[in-house]
Design a protein around this motif. Structure first.
Motif, PDB file in Angstrom:
ATOM      1  N   ILE A  32       0.831  -1.203   0.000  1.00 35.96           N
ATOM      2  CA  ILE A  32       0.000   0.000   0.000  1.00 35.96           C
ATOM      3  C   ILE A  32       0.867   1.255   0.000  1.00 35.96           C
ATOM      4  N   LEU A  33       1.933   1.246   0.787  1.00 31.47           N
ATOM      5  CA  LEU A  33       2.828   2.402   0.835  1.00 31.47           C
ATOM      6  C   LEU A  33       3.487   2.637  -0.519  1.00 31.47           C
ATOM      7  N   PHE A  34       4.021   1.584  -1.121  1.00 26.74           N
ATOM      8  CA  PHE A  34       4.661   1.712  -2.426  1.00 26.74           C
ATOM      9  C   PHE A  34       3.648   2.113  -3.494  1.00 26.74           C
ATOM     10  N   GLY A  35       2.439   1.529  -3.425  1.00 24.15           N
ATOM     11  CA  GLY A  35       1.390   1.900  -4.378  1.00 24.15           C
ATOM     12  C   GLY A  35       0.990   3.357  -4.254  1.00 24.15           C
ATOM     13  N   GLY A  36       0.940   3.877  -3.019  1.00 23.66           N
ATOM     14  CA  GLY A  36       0.638   5.291  -2.815  1.00 23.66           C
ATOM     15  C   GLY A  36       1.689   6.198  -3.429  1.00 23.66           C
ATOM     16  N   PHE A  37       2.963   5.824  -3.278  1.00 23.08           N
ATOM     17  CA  PHE A  37       4.036   6.601  -3.908  1.00 23.08           C
ATOM     18  C   PHE A  37       3.900   6.591  -5.424  1.00 23.08           C
ATOM     19  N   LEU A  38       3.572   5.427  -5.987  1.00 24.45           N
ATOM     20  CA  LEU A  38       3.431   5.343  -7.442  1.00 24.45           C
ATOM     21  C   LEU A  38       2.250   6.163  -7.948  1.00 24.45           C
ATOM     22  N   LEU A  39       1.173   6.233  -7.171  1.00 24.78           N
ATOM     23  CA  LEU A  39       0.003   6.995  -7.607  1.00 24.78           C
ATOM     24  C   LEU A  39       0.230   8.498  -7.563  1.00 24.78           C
ATOM     25  N   VAL A  40       1.100   8.949  -6.695  1.00 20.31           N
ATOM     26  CA  VAL A  40       1.390  10.373  -6.632  1.00 20.31           C
ATOM     27  C   VAL A  40       2.279  10.791  -7.796  1.00 20.31           C
ATOM     28  N   ALA A  41       3.118   9.880  -8.276  1.00 21.24           N
ATOM     29  CA  ALA A  41       3.987  10.181  -9.418  1.00 21.24           C
ATOM     30  C   ALA A  41       3.130  10.340 -10.672  1.00 21.24           C
ATOM     31  N   PRO A  42       3.418  11.349 -11.479  1.00 22.24           N
ATOM     32  CA  PRO A  42       2.607  11.539 -12.682  1.00 22.24           C
ATOM     33  C   PRO A  42       2.897  10.473 -13.735  1.00 22.24           C
ATOM     34  N   GLY A  43       1.848   9.962 -14.312  1.00 19.69           N
ATOM     35  CA  GLY A  43       2.000   8.976 -15.372  1.00 19.69           C
ATOM     36  C   GLY A  43       0.937   7.903 -15.285  1.00 19.69           C
ATOM     37  N   PHE A  44       0.645   7.313 -16.417  1.00 22.67           N
ATOM     38  CA  PHE A  44      -0.411   6.306 -16.470  1.00 22.67           C
ATOM     39  C   PHE A  44       0.093   4.913 -16.109  1.00 22.67           C
ATOM     40  N   LEU A  45       1.314   4.587 -16.473  1.00 26.52           N
ATOM     41  CA  LEU A  45       1.891   3.280 -16.132  1.00 26.52           C
ATOM     42  C   LEU A  45       2.079   3.150 -14.623  1.00 26.52           C
ATOM     43  N   THR A  46       2.622   4.190 -13.994  1.00 33.06           N
ATOM     44  CA  THR A  46       2.806   4.145 -12.542  1.00 33.06           C
ATOM     45  C   THR A  46       1.458   4.146 -11.822  1.00 33.06           C
ATOM     46  N   ASP A  47       0.468   4.837 -12.377  1.00 33.24           N
ATOM     47  CA  ASP A  47      -0.866   4.823 -11.778  1.00 33.24           C
ATOM     48  C   ASP A  47      -1.475   3.424 -11.842  1.00 33.24           C
ATOM     49  N   LEU A  48      -1.318   2.760 -12.970  1.00 29.34           N
ATOM     50  CA  LEU A  48      -1.841   1.400 -13.108  1.00 29.34           C
ATOM     51  C   LEU A  48      -1.201   0.459 -12.096  1.00 29.34           C
TER      52      LEU A  48
END
Length: 131
Positions: A78-94
């Protein structure tokens, strides 16, 4: 393994920029910007909600004197996923949504467990000592 990490470190931002550019060409600049902001806001909200639930389960397991094994890996995902969602981009959001949503996180946790078990069984890990 280090070469793969360096390759991914360079390739992911390039892929993200290309994806944002392609989506921007397809739907326009403002809708793309809105979509990127919307996924970040929803991702942060979802990460906080799942993180709170995971924290409550962790506290309950500790109170009942149970070993919190799987729930710790949930928290890391969850922590790593939260960091990825804050980063701009569609691949990291997915990838971020996959790490936060419980039904997809289960599969990712299984893969992580398999990977670490394989590394530990084959003893393919390196210890770095600082003198």
């Amino acid at each position: 393994m280090a070469r793969v990490f360096v390759f991914l470190l360079l390739a992911i931002p390039i892929i993200e920029i290309i994806a944002i550019w392609l989506v921007g060409r397809a739907i326009g600049f403002l809708p793309t910007l809105f979509l990127l902001l919307l996924t970040s806001v929803i991702g942060v909200w979802l990460a906080r909600r799942e993180g709170r639930q995971t924290w409550q389960v962790l506290q309950l397991q500790i109170q009942n004197r149970q070993t919190p094994t799987g729930i710790a890996l949930d928290g890391i995902c969850i922590l790593f996923g939260g960091f990825l969602l804050v980063a701009p981009g569609f691949l990291t959001d997915l990838l971020g949504f996959m790490l936060i949503l419980p039904f997809t996180r289960t599969y990712i946790k299984g893969f992580v467990r398999y990977f670490f078990n394989k590394v530990l069984i084959n003893r393919n890990f390196m210890v770095i000592r600082r003198w």
